[in-house]
Write an enzyme that holds these catalytic residues in place. Structure first.
Site, PDB file in Angstrom:
ATOM      1  CE  LYS A  40      41.925  27.716  44.810  1.00 43.02           C
ATOM      2  NZ  LYS A  40      41.389  27.457  43.513  1.00 43.02           N
ATOM      3  NE  ARG A 140      35.512  22.103  43.005  1.00 38.68           N
ATOM      4  CZ  ARG A 140      36.027  23.335  43.097  1.00 38.68           C
ATOM      5  NH1 ARG A 140      36.522  23.909  42.026  1.00 38.68           N
ATOM      6  NH2 ARG A 140      36.037  23.987  44.239  1.00 38.68           N
ATOM      7  CG  HIS A 170      33.326  26.089  46.533  1.00 34.85           C
ATOM      8  ND1 HIS A 170      33.812  27.269  47.036  1.00 34.85           N
ATOM      9  CD2 HIS A 170      33.706  26.063  45.222  1.00 34.85           C
ATOM     10  CE1 HIS A 170      34.473  27.927  46.082  1.00 34.85           C
ATOM     11  NE2 HIS A 170      34.411  27.218  44.979  1.00 34.85           N
ATOM     12  NE  ARG A 223      36.356  27.371  50.942  1.00 39.19           N
ATOM     13  CZ  ARG A 223      35.069  27.114  51.158  1.00 39.19           C
ATOM     14  NH1 ARG A 223      34.638  26.726  52.357  1.00 39.19           N
ATOM     15  NH2 ARG A 223      34.188  27.214  50.179  1.00 39.19           N
ATOM     16  CE1 TYR A 268      57.888  32.355  13.438  1.00 40.03           C
ATOM     17  CE2 TYR A 268      56.980  33.151  15.524  1.00 40.03           C
ATOM     18  CZ  TYR A 268      58.020  32.582  14.798  1.00 40.03           C
ATOM     19  OH  TYR A 268      59.188  32.248  15.429  1.00 40.03           O
ATOM     20  CB  CYS A 314      56.761  35.349  18.927  1.00 39.97           C
ATOM     21  SG  CYS A 314      56.697  36.364  17.444  1.00 39.97           S
ATOM     22  CG  MET A 315      57.552  30.383  23.164  1.00 42.18           C
ATOM     23  SD  MET A 315      58.658  28.980  22.940  1.00 42.18           S
ATOM     24  CE  MET A 315      57.769  27.959  21.801  1.00 42.18           C
ATOM     25  CG  ASP A 316      60.486  33.120  23.561  1.00 39.73           C
ATOM     26  OD1 ASP A 316      60.046  32.419  24.478  1.00 39.73           O
ATOM     27  OD2 ASP A 316      60.956  32.650  22.501  1.00 39.73           O
TER      28      ASP A 316
HETATM   29  N1  PLP Z   1      37.129  27.654  48.370  1.00 40.58           N
HETATM   30  C1  PLP Z   1      37.237  26.715  47.425  1.00 40.58           C
HETATM   31  C2  PLP Z   1      36.744  25.340  47.724  1.00 40.58           C
HETATM   32  C3  PLP Z   1      37.801  27.021  46.191  1.00 40.58           C
HETATM   33  O1  PLP Z   1      37.907  26.081  45.260  1.00 40.58           O
HETATM   34  C4  PLP Z   1      38.253  28.338  45.946  1.00 40.58           C
HETATM   35  C5  PLP Z   1      38.839  28.737  44.662  1.00 40.58           C
HETATM   36  O2  PLP Z   1      38.735  28.160  43.655  1.00 40.58           O
HETATM   37  C6  PLP Z   1      38.123  29.281  46.963  1.00 40.58           C
HETATM   38  C7  PLP Z   1      37.550  28.915  48.156  1.00 40.58           C
HETATM   39  C8  PLP Z   1      38.548  30.711  46.753  1.00 40.58           C
HETATM   40  O3  PLP Z   1      37.700  31.312  45.826  1.00 40.58           O
HETATM   41  P1  PLP Z   1      37.860  32.853  45.464  1.00 40.58           P
HETATM   42  O4  PLP Z   1      39.204  32.990  44.837  1.00 40.58           O
HETATM   43  O5  PLP Z   1      36.768  33.096  44.487  1.00 40.58           O
HETATM   44  O6  PLP Z   1      37.751  33.612  46.729  1.00 40.58           O
END
Ligand code: PLP
Length: 372
Positions: A40, A140, A170, A223, A268, A314-316
């Site tokens: 992600k 969550r 989680h 995960r 700035y 700065c921005m850039d």
């Molecule tokens: N599983 C869930 C539900 C998550 O939200 C995340 C990350 O936010 C992960 C797994 C992966 O976590 P990590 O990057 O700490 O391994």
């Protein structure tokens, strides 16, 4: 967003490091455990497609993303592995998810019923794959009570349109030395699992921290996110069970070098004034690239030497104080190693009062990613 391919600021992504982190973790897992790579947020800033490709080569058998669009990006790029969307997707997209074989995270019976109506009204023949999310203490998303889970599972048992493929939770403190809350979550997980007559294909509780430091809950999939990118999920609290190799470095070049006379100021607000004549270099990177304004006073490496960031970012662009004159075009390391010295994402995060996750995924698309 426009990518800056004509400026010398780059995020250099070390695919071998990614590969090694994933392959090493995979080798530590119990046999027949799947590793789903968490890609992600543009692969935590490293580039979703390149990370996904390397992850598959290293043994990942699926992906986790946060939103449906990320899953579709993977599908359009040709990845055919299982993909789980970890966040809640609106039930109106149930047919689209089914069409693209993307699994939805579900935390209520209402969601299942709404998705059923959408699937019935559509021409989609593929069943929708779902993973039921359990809220064991993260607070969550997910089912809160075993009784609610039971009703959802019974409903799924009667549905041909929706396939119950996974169940997960989680942990919110798996990266902490204190394990009390972690074990409370494990207990709640066991209470949830007790209402299941049959487990689905995927049972998963482990993010990176859980996988590295806990032997929890007999899952058959992990995960794997931040540790794959070579970052210690705990920051510095817990020691990594094996060396994690950081995959991201950030470099730029001096594009302007000048001698600043004593008494002259920089940037700035004129917050920095030279006490004596000094050499100052300008870098083409700023807060619009995700190099945060709060990093004023932090440092970069030039030829292995620490150089302070002077004046406001700065921005850039930003300015650094040099120990002596350097040629324009000299490489500057903002994250990574240079002649035996190193600045880690953890160092940057510590200075900003945040975590390395936020720094890594905060680098904007404008910085070109280079893969080695
Ligand atoms: N599983 C869930 C539900 C998550 O939200 C995340 C990350 O936010 C992960 C797994 C992966 O976590 P990590 O990057 O700490 O391994």
């Amino acid at each position: 967003m426009t990518i800056g391919i004509h400026r010398p600021t780059r995020l250099v992504i070390d695919r071998q490091a990614l590969y090694d982190n994933i392959a090493t973790e995979k080798a530590r897992l119990k046999p027949n455990t799947d590793l789903f790579m968490v890609v992600k947020a543009n692969g935590y800033g490293h580039g979703i497609l390149q990370v996904a490709q390397t992850a598959v080569e290293a043994g990942a058998t699926g992906f986790c993303v946060a939103i449906l669009d990320e899953a579709l990006q993977l599908r359009h790029a040709g990845f055919n592995q299982p993909i789980l969307v970890l966040g809640i997707t609106a039930p109106k997209y149930a047919a689209l998810m089914a069409e693209y074989h993307v699994s939805a995270t579900v935390g209520t019976l209402d969601w299942l019923q709404a998705a059923k109506r959408v699937l019935t009204a559509s021409d989609e023949k593929q069943p929708l794959s779902v993973h039921l999310g359990l809220d064991t203490g993260m607070g969550r998303i997910g089912f809160q009570q075993p009784a609610d889970l039971k009703v959802a599972v019974d409903t799924l048992a009667q549905s041909e349109q929706i396939s119950f493929d996974g169940i997960f939770t989680h942990f919110s403190t798996a990266d902490a030395a204190d394990t009390d809350y972690f074990h409370q979550q494990v207990d709640r997980w066991q209470a949830f699992m007790a209402v299941l007559d049959k487990k689905p294909r995927y049972v998963h509780v482990s993010n990176s921290a859980t996988s590295l430091w806990h032997d929890a809950c007999n899952g058959n999939m992990i995960r794997f996110g931040v540790a794959a990118y070579g970052l210690n999920p705990s920051g510095t609290e817990l020691k990594e069970p094996f060396t994690l190799k950081p995959a991201m470095s950030l470099t730029s070049e001096l594009v302007f070098v000048k001698q600043l006379k004593a008494g002259r100021s920089v940037s700035y607000g004129a917050t920095y004034t030279a006490k004596q004549d000094e050499w100052v270099g300008t870098l083409p990177i700023g807060y619009a690239d995700g190099y945060e304004r709060r990093l004023q006073g932090f440092h970069v490496l030039v030829d292995g030497q620490i150089c302070e960031i002077i004046g406001r970012i700065c921005m850039d662009q930003l300015m650094i104080r040099l120990p002596h004159e350097f040629a324009e075009g000299t490489t500057v390391t903002l994250v990574g190693k240079d002649h035996g010295a190193e600045i880690t994402l953890q160092d940057v995060a510590d200075y900003c009062g945040t975590i390395h996750y936020e720094i890594a995924c905060g680098f904007t698309e404008r910085i070109q990613r280079v893969y080695k």
